[in-house]
Scaffold this motif. Structure first.
Motif: not given
Ligand SMILES: Nc1ncnc2c1ncn2[C@@H]1O[C@H](COP(=O)(O)OP(=O)(O)O)[C@@H](O)[C@H]1O
Ligand SMILES: Nc1ccn([C@@H]2O[C@H](COP(=O)(O)OP(=O)(O)O)[C@@H](O)[C@H]2O)c(=O)n1
Length: 220
Positions: A139-145, A204-220
């Motif tokens: 349900p959650f997919k990211v392409f990180l580059t 992007m910093t590591i923290d901001s990448v983590v935050e974006e990804i956590l937002n994606l999961v939290r949105k559900g």
């Protein structure tokens, strides 16, 4: 109950491993470092003296390979009982991994080993084909580059920090060559799933990448 899966695919040095570990820890989910499976096979092949052109021999080694992962401070990897943790991050291992990973039958053999990681309460899976082939239902997919030059600098610094001898020009060339091989192979090439979130982490910093990804999961 369905097991939630978050897939993080992308090229070498984009930050997949770093970010996946942090996100998995924050969510309390399991973590699959699929690249380390291909890296372990590359090491099995060289330890057993199998030629990189001997596809049948490599497939046999993949079938016979006994891998144990132990999550402590650092991930410990044992191949057929032998601790290979120190050899996993070497660029030479990554380059050979990309050669064995291009063999379709190898990918078929390793599919089950990867899918077995899908367990409650959830899984963060890092690799090249997590969202396209191994867990297409995720349900959650990211392409990180990130740009090739930024990825090469990151990898250079990372190797230096580990005390591994590294040369920036050589790493830049090897990263470009590995990207090309991973993108152009016929089976499960590195590609973005159509339903993935695209993130370019160059600035992007590591923290901001983590935050974006956590937002994606939290949105559900
Ligand atoms: N957004 C970022 N900004 C700066 N450095 C990063 C970022 N993301 C990852 N890194 C660093 O880059 C290096 C490579 O990251 P890694 O997670 O191993 O990449 P990958 O798994 O995609 O090959 C690590 O040393 C990591 O700390
Ligand atoms: N799911 C995956 C993961 C890795 N691989 C292969 O294994 C190699 C090493 O993967 P890795 O994720 O450890 O590499 P880095 O991104 O850390 O450099 C890649 O270059 C790919 O060729 C793959 O084919 N499919």
């Amino acid at each position: 109950m369905a097991v939630p899966v978050l897939t993080i695919d992308g090229p070498s040095g984009a930050g997949k491993g770093t970010v996946s570990r942090l996100v998995a820890k924050m969510l309390g989910w399991h973590y699959l470092d699929s690249g380390s499976i291909y890296r372990s096979l590359a090491l099995a092949v060289s330890k057993q003296g199998i030629d990189l052109a001997d596809e049948a021999g490599i497939v046999k080694a993949a079938e016979a390979m006994r891998l144990e992962f132990e999550c402590g401070e650092e991930l410990t990897v044992r191949l057929n009982g032998q601790d290979i943790t120190a050899e996993i991050p070497l660029e030479s291992t990554g380059n050979r991994a990309s050669t064995v990973a291009a063999i379709p039958e190898v990918r078929r053999v390793l599919l089950k080993k990867q899918r077995d990681f899908k367990q409650l309460p959830g899984l963060v899976a890092d690799g090249r084909d997590m969202g396209t082939v191994v867990f297409p239902e995720a349900p959650f997919k990211v392409f990180l580059t990130a740009s090739a030059s930024e990825r090469a600098v990151r990898r250079y610094k990372q190797l230096k920090e580990k005390g591994i001898d590294a040369n920036l020009v050589q790493i830049t060339n090897e990263i470009e060559e590995r990207d090309r091989r991973d993108r152009e192979r016929a089976t499960a090439p590195l590609a973005m799933a159509s339903d993935a979130l695209f993130l370019d982490s160059s600035d992007m910093t590591i923290d901001s990448v983590v935050e974006e990804i956590l937002n994606l999961v939290r949105k559900g």
